[in-house]
Design a protein around this motif. Structure first.
Motif, short mmCIF file in Angstrom:
data_model
loop_
_atom_site.label_atom_id
_atom_site.label_comp_id
_atom_site.label_asym_id
_atom_site.label_seq_id
_atom_site.Cartn_x
_atom_site.Cartn_y
_atom_site.Cartn_z
N ASN A 324 -12.39 32.66 36.63
CA ASN A 324 -13.37 33.47 35.87
C ASN A 324 -14.52 32.57 35.42
O ASN A 324 -14.82 32.49 34.24
CB ASN A 324 -12.70 34.09 34.64
N LYS A 327 -17.09 33.39 32.79
CA LYS A 327 -16.68 33.61 31.40
C LYS A 327 -16.62 32.33 30.57
O LYS A 327 -16.13 32.33 29.45
CB LYS A 327 -15.31 34.30 31.36
N GLU A 330 -18.11 32.57 27.06
CA GLU A 330 -17.25 33.34 26.15
C GLU A 330 -16.05 32.52 25.70
O GLU A 330 -15.69 32.52 24.51
CB GLU A 330 -16.78 34.59 26.89
N ASP A 368 -6.86 37.05 30.73
CA ASP A 368 -7.06 36.01 31.74
C ASP A 368 -6.13 34.82 31.50
O ASP A 368 -5.58 34.24 32.45
CB ASP A 368 -8.51 35.52 31.72
#
Length: 378
Positions: A324, A327, A330, A368
């Motif tokens: 990911n 991301k 984040e 995740d």
């Protein structure tokens, strides 16, 4: 039959190789033991190393700059990081190499040899170089096993970056506070940020950095750095004094599996780069101390150099970031908003208890991480 030419042979004269030679030369336990440092090129690299530590440290005479405050900036956060009792310190590789080499060269037991080692035979204890062959009772080998790039079992992303050391006409930097991560200048679908080490109001090292599964062209870093100066610092009036760039593997590949009675892998080649951050300076200091301790205790030099608990944590984190990569902002925003700098540094230094580890991991909680946990934890 002639014995080995050297008691120890250190393959590689970089961060780890020079520091190991320095520590061996300083300890009377190793007095009289002939040591070779073999490298294909002893040229001084243009790079910097940064690290955090509490109070004063053994490298303070080489520290070029240090900070007790920092910044983390993302789309959803603008955090002032108060670091005490820690400081964030920067050393220039040129200063480090020159200082350590000057000290090591005073030892009658250590010899610098320019050669490119092609192969080490653990049976005959011979290292074959382009120029000649070397024998030793033990090899400390910093060469990186390239098979980590082909492994399907282990995760690898790269910390790759380019930095400009600049001087601006007008004051634009805050010298008392460095910027750990600034995500305002983005790269599509990737974890990428700007990192700033300010020296004065007009002088700083500004780097554009990726944590990504891919590499990119040199012009991409320059474009992003120009955008940062234009859009964030709001100045076009600056001079680039020097540049530095690098590619650091961030991987849970077990480089240390090659450690044996005859060979100890060191540096990047030994897995001493912290997989989840790319930092290596303090890890090198700690692991060299452990090597010296092991030898004097009659143990194998490479015994217990890697903490397997933290390797699992790093493996999970790397898997999340690999699967990911878009991301990253984040994830790091959660990391810095839900934990203090002191807790973060303690965790990254692998000095936390299991309960403290869990608190850090729960702060990053997402589906995740659950998926990566089951992929990597067993």
């Amino acid at each position: 039959m002639l014995g080995p030419s050297y008691f120890y042979a250190i393959i590689g004269g970089g961060l780890a190789g020079l520091q190991l030679a320095r520590q061996l030369s300083r300890d009377v336990f190793f007095k009289g033991k002939k040591i070779a440092i073999i490298d294909s090129d002893f040229a001084t690299p243009i790079k910097t190393w940064c690290f955090w530590e509490k109070g004063s440290g053994k490298w303070d005479n080489l520290v070029f700059a240090s900070w007790q405050e920092g910044k983390f900036i993302s789309s959803k956060a603008d955090i002032d990081l108060k670091l005490p009792p820690y400081s964030y310190k920067m050393i220039k590789a040129a200063d480090y190499h020159q200082h350590l080499r000057n000290e090591i060269e005073k030892s009658e037991d250590i010899e610098f040899i320019t050669d490119d080692i092609q192969h080490i035979d653990p049976v005959t204890m011979k290292a074959r170089g382009q120029n000649t062959t070397y024998t030793a009772t033990h090899f400390f080998d910093s060469r990186v096993d390239p098979s980590y790039l082909e492994s399907e079992k282990y995760t690898c992303i790269f910390q790759h970056f380019k930095g400009w050391e600049v001087e601006t006409k007008n004051p634009v930097f805050t010298p008392g506070s460095f910027t750990m991560m600034d995500y305002r200048i983005k790269y599509p679908n990737a974890t990428a940020f700007t990192y700033i080490l300010p020296f004065t109001e007009t002088k700083a090292l500004v780097e554009y950095t990726f944590f990504s599964p891919f590499l990119t062209e040199d012009k991409v870093y320059d474009e992003k750095l120009r955008h940062y100066f234009d859009k964030i610092l709001k100045t076009k009036d600056y001079e680039i004094k020097s540049t530095e760039s690098g590619v650091i593997p961030m991987t849970d590949f077990p480089f240390d599996k090659e450690n044996s009675i005859q060979i100890t892998k060191i540096g990047t080649g030994g897995g001493w780069v912290k997989p989840s951050t790319g930092y290596s300076f303090k890890n090198t200091e700690k692991r060299i101390s452990k090597i010296i301790e092991n030898i004097k205790a009659g143990k194998l030099p490479g015994e217990n150099l890697i903490n397997n608990r933290f390797r699992k944590y790093d493996a999970i984190f790397l898997d999340v970031l690999s699967q990911n990569n878009q991301k990253g902002e984040e994830i790091f925003t959660k990391f810095y908003t839900k934990n203090t700098p002191q807790d973060i540094f303690k965790y990254l230094d692998e000095e936390t208890s299991v309960s403290e580890d869990l608190r850090i991991m729960f702060s990053l909680y997402s589906f995740d991480f659950i998926k990566s946990f089951f992929r990597k934890a067993f």
